[in-house]
Design a protein around this motif. Sequence first.
Motif, PDB file in Angstrom:
ATOM      1  N   ALA A 386       0.829  -1.203   0.000  1.00 44.62           N
ATOM      2  CA  ALA A 386       0.000   0.000   0.000  1.00 44.62           C
ATOM      3  C   ALA A 386       0.864   1.254   0.000  1.00 44.62           C
ATOM      4  O   ALA A 386       0.555   2.241  -0.680  1.00 44.62           O
ATOM      5  N   GLY A 387       1.965   1.217   0.755  1.00 46.71           N
ATOM      6  CA  GLY A 387       2.872   2.355   0.789  1.00 46.71           C
ATOM      7  C   GLY A 387       3.481   2.646  -0.573  1.00 46.71           C
ATOM      8  O   GLY A 387       3.640   3.803  -0.967  1.00 46.71           O
ATOM      9  N   HIS A 397      -5.454   4.728  -9.918  1.00 40.54           N
ATOM     10  CA  HIS A 397      -6.604   3.971  -9.405  1.00 40.54           C
ATOM     11  C   HIS A 397      -6.172   2.533  -9.135  1.00 40.54           C
ATOM     12  O   HIS A 397      -5.253   2.012  -9.770  1.00 40.54           O
ATOM     13  N   VAL A 398      -6.873   1.886  -8.209  1.00 40.43           N
ATOM     14  CA  VAL A 398      -6.657   0.468  -7.928  1.00 40.43           C
ATOM     15  C   VAL A 398      -8.002  -0.238  -7.962  1.00 40.43           C
ATOM     16  O   VAL A 398      -8.963   0.209  -7.320  1.00 40.43           O
ATOM     17  N   VAL A 399      -8.087  -1.325  -8.716  1.00 43.08           N
ATOM     18  CA  VAL A 399      -9.275  -2.172  -8.747  1.00 43.08           C
ATOM     19  C   VAL A 399      -8.917  -3.468  -8.026  1.00 43.08           C
ATOM     20  O   VAL A 399      -7.966  -4.162  -8.415  1.00 43.08           O
ATOM     21  N   LEU A 400      -9.678  -3.788  -6.973  1.00 44.25           N
ATOM     22  CA  LEU A 400      -9.336  -4.917  -6.107  1.00 44.25           C
ATOM     23  C   LEU A 400     -10.241  -6.112  -6.358  1.00 44.25           C
ATOM     24  O   LEU A 400     -11.453  -5.966  -6.531  1.00 44.25           O
ATOM     25  N   ILE A 401      -9.636  -7.298  -6.355  1.00 41.58           N
ATOM     26  CA  ILE A 401     -10.362  -8.545  -6.603  1.00 41.58           C
ATOM     27  C   ILE A 401     -10.011  -9.568  -5.526  1.00 41.58           C
ATOM     28  O   ILE A 401      -9.042  -9.423  -4.781  1.00 41.58           O
ATOM     29  N   GLY A 410      -8.032  -1.854   3.242  1.00 42.26           N
ATOM     30  CA  GLY A 410      -7.742  -1.339   4.574  1.00 42.26           C
ATOM     31  C   GLY A 410      -6.332  -0.782   4.679  1.00 42.26           C
ATOM     32  O   GLY A 410      -6.097   0.267   5.295  1.00 42.26           O
ATOM     33  N   ALA A 411      -5.369  -1.487   4.063  1.00 40.11           N
ATOM     34  CA  ALA A 411      -3.984  -1.006   4.082  1.00 40.11           C
ATOM     35  C   ALA A 411      -3.849   0.297   3.296  1.00 40.11           C
ATOM     36  O   ALA A 411      -3.104   1.208   3.692  1.00 40.11           O
ATOM     37  N   LEU A 412      -4.575   0.412   2.181  1.00 36.85           N
ATOM     38  CA  LEU A 412      -4.533   1.636   1.384  1.00 36.85           C
ATOM     39  C   LEU A 412      -5.146   2.812   2.134  1.00 36.85           C
ATOM     40  O   LEU A 412      -4.644   3.942   2.064  1.00 36.85           O
ATOM     41  N   GLU A 413      -6.236   2.565   2.853  1.00 34.52           N
ATOM     42  CA  GLU A 413      -6.882   3.640   3.600  1.00 34.52           C
ATOM     43  C   GLU A 413      -5.961   4.202   4.669  1.00 34.52           C
ATOM     44  O   GLU A 413      -5.983   5.404   4.958  1.00 34.52           O
ATOM     45  N   LYS A 414      -5.127   3.342   5.252  1.00 38.92           N
ATOM     46  CA  LYS A 414      -4.167   3.824   6.253  1.00 38.92           C
ATOM     47  C   LYS A 414      -3.116   4.731   5.627  1.00 38.92           C
ATOM     48  O   LYS A 414      -2.472   5.514   6.324  1.00 38.92           O
ATOM     49  N   GLU A 415      -2.945   4.609   4.307  1.00 34.93           N
ATOM     50  CA  GLU A 415      -2.013   5.478   3.572  1.00 34.93           C
ATOM     51  C   GLU A 415      -2.745   6.679   2.974  1.00 34.93           C
ATOM     52  O   GLU A 415      -2.163   7.423   2.181  1.00 34.93           O
ATOM     53  N   CYS A 420      -9.735   3.567  -4.902  1.00 28.53           N
ATOM     54  CA  CYS A 420      -9.816   2.124  -5.159  1.00 28.53           C
ATOM     55  C   CYS A 420     -11.270   1.682  -5.247  1.00 28.53           C
ATOM     56  O   CYS A 420     -12.155   2.271  -4.639  1.00 28.53           O
ATOM     57  N   GLU A 421     -11.487   0.648  -6.025  1.00 25.79           N
ATOM     58  CA  GLU A 421     -12.813   0.084  -6.223  1.00 25.79           C
ATOM     59  C   GLU A 421     -12.760  -1.423  -6.037  1.00 25.79           C
ATOM     60  O   GLU A 421     -11.713  -2.046  -6.211  1.00 25.79           O
ATOM     61  N   MET A 422     -13.910  -2.005  -5.713  1.00 23.95           N
ATOM     62  CA  MET A 422     -13.994  -3.442  -5.460  1.00 23.95           C
ATOM     63  C   MET A 422     -14.697  -4.127  -6.625  1.00 23.95           C
ATOM     64  O   MET A 422     -15.759  -3.690  -7.067  1.00 23.95           O
ATOM     65  N   ALA A 423     -14.098  -5.214  -7.125  1.00 25.67           N
ATOM     66  CA  ALA A 423     -14.705  -5.975  -8.217  1.00 25.67           C
ATOM     67  C   ALA A 423     -15.057  -7.393  -7.780  1.00 25.67           C
ATOM     68  O   ALA A 423     -15.458  -8.217  -8.618  1.00 25.67           O
ATOM     69  N   GLY A 424     -14.900  -7.685  -6.495  1.00 24.68           N
ATOM     70  CA  GLY A 424     -15.253  -9.005  -5.986  1.00 24.68           C
ATOM     71  C   GLY A 424     -14.471 -10.112  -6.661  1.00 24.68           C
ATOM     72  O   GLY A 424     -13.255 -10.021  -6.834  1.00 24.68           O
ATOM     73  N   PHE A 425     -15.191 -11.154  -7.084  1.00 26.10           N
ATOM     74  CA  PHE A 425     -14.555 -12.280  -7.751  1.00 26.10           C
ATOM     75  C   PHE A 425     -14.858 -12.286  -9.248  1.00 26.10           C
ATOM     76  O   PHE A 425     -14.738 -13.313  -9.910  1.00 26.10           O
ATOM     77  N   ASN A 426     -15.233 -11.115  -9.756  1.00 28.93           N
ATOM     78  CA  ASN A 426     -15.570 -10.978 -11.166  1.00 28.93           C
ATOM     79  C   ASN A 426     -14.377 -10.364 -11.897  1.00 28.93           C
ATOM     80  O   ASN A 426     -14.203  -9.152 -11.943  1.00 28.93           O
TER      81      ASN A 426
END
Length: 473
Positions: A386-387, A397-401, A410-415, A420-426
């Motif tokens: 994240a750092g 931008h970061v898209v998380l899966i 959570g680690a990114l928010e601490k920075e 960032c966006e969430m794409a789940g398992f898709n």
Amino acid sequence: MRETAWKDKRALVAGMARSGKAVAELLVSLGSQVTLSDTKAEIGGLENLLALGCENRLGEPAESLVEGCDLVIVSPAVQKEAPVIQKATELGIPVMAELEFAARFVQGVMVGVTGTNGKTTTCSVLGEMLRNAGKNTYVAGNIGLPLSAVALKTLPGDFCVVEVSSFQLENMRAFHPHGAAILNLRPDHLNRHGTMEAYGALKESMLQNQTADDFFVYNADDPFCAAAARRAKAKVVPFSSTQALRHGAWVQDGQVMVSGREPCSFREPYAPRERGANRGQSQSRALCAVEELSLKGRHNLENALAAAAIAVRFDVPAAVIRHTLRSFQGVEHRMENVRVLGGVRYINDSKGTNPDSSIQAVMAMDTPTVLIAGGEDKDMGFEAFAGAIAGNKNIRHVVLIGSTAEKIRGALEKEDYTACEMAGFNFAKAVERARSLAVPGGAVLLSPACASFDMFKDYEARGNTFKEIVSAL
């Protein structure tokens, strides 16, 4: 001969992935009676083995098949605490890793390369150097081509460069490479090995059978590797991207340097070269400028230095090493350029299966980038990852899966990084969203920093899926 020793022996092969299939075929060619075992009841690609007479016992507990066997060979996926290994040990039946069994039949010179990151690139570059020097060379092991598939093809005078993983080292006792290299040690696979101490001990165990007639190439900038060199019985050869050395491979005044001076034991310590001292040493020579390397980034510089340090031990001419470093185009799934679409470059770094590896990819991005990250957790922290993301203004931008998405967010928010966006398992959704966020002149980078097993068979399947989706855009 070693080949005839296995005729009519009964062997159980536990794990029918790529290496399991290859070692089963090797055993059949040696005249052994082979039983195939896996936790899955159905696995494709076994038709040839069954036609050769192998017994299909898939779906049955492997430990129930041990009795009466002369040998049990396990794939890297089989952990050392597995019931099949415990049962074989109780009965006094030898247990071997696929790679160790195959290594018994390798002729010529064998080099083992391990470390957390950079193994595949280093092995591939070294293989190219040796081939470009006219040496018949095989590159196998954890790199994707099982050693069992090539062992019987090798001849005296050949070279065999073997990528070795910590999983493979769990069940190896007699593996003895003439040349060995440990590139680095970073947190990885702690969900399997438990502690960094245990993980490091496995990596170092690759050296356990080396003697003073062998050599060990190590990263002088890595504390673990330097400590392993002090314990090594083989002659030691350092490489460094930060300090000038007396021999090995290093960077000096922006040049990649090598020395062919005969290595010695660590009891003759390698102090860094003093500026201006012995500059005219006849066997030290510049190969090329760092900026001329075809593969960019400090991690690839270290890989290049490691490969050069090994190649020089085998009398590969400086001109050949230089040409290879300037021309090598990289390996699949490691910062692989997939295509440019709408002015956006799509990069497949699916081989980034731990945070440290993906940190190197993130740091290398010098254009506006959308990062796709996440996957299966290895019980590792993402604070440094994240750092690195927050510290590179180009990661827009970061898209998380996958299963680690929330943990990484959570680690990114601490920075204080919130783009960032969430794409789940898709996975397809993640690629489409990354495409919509990317800008012309920028990039979409898949570098997950995680294992793939929550969504894919392996990192190769993840990378291939990414390429398929991107190619269809």
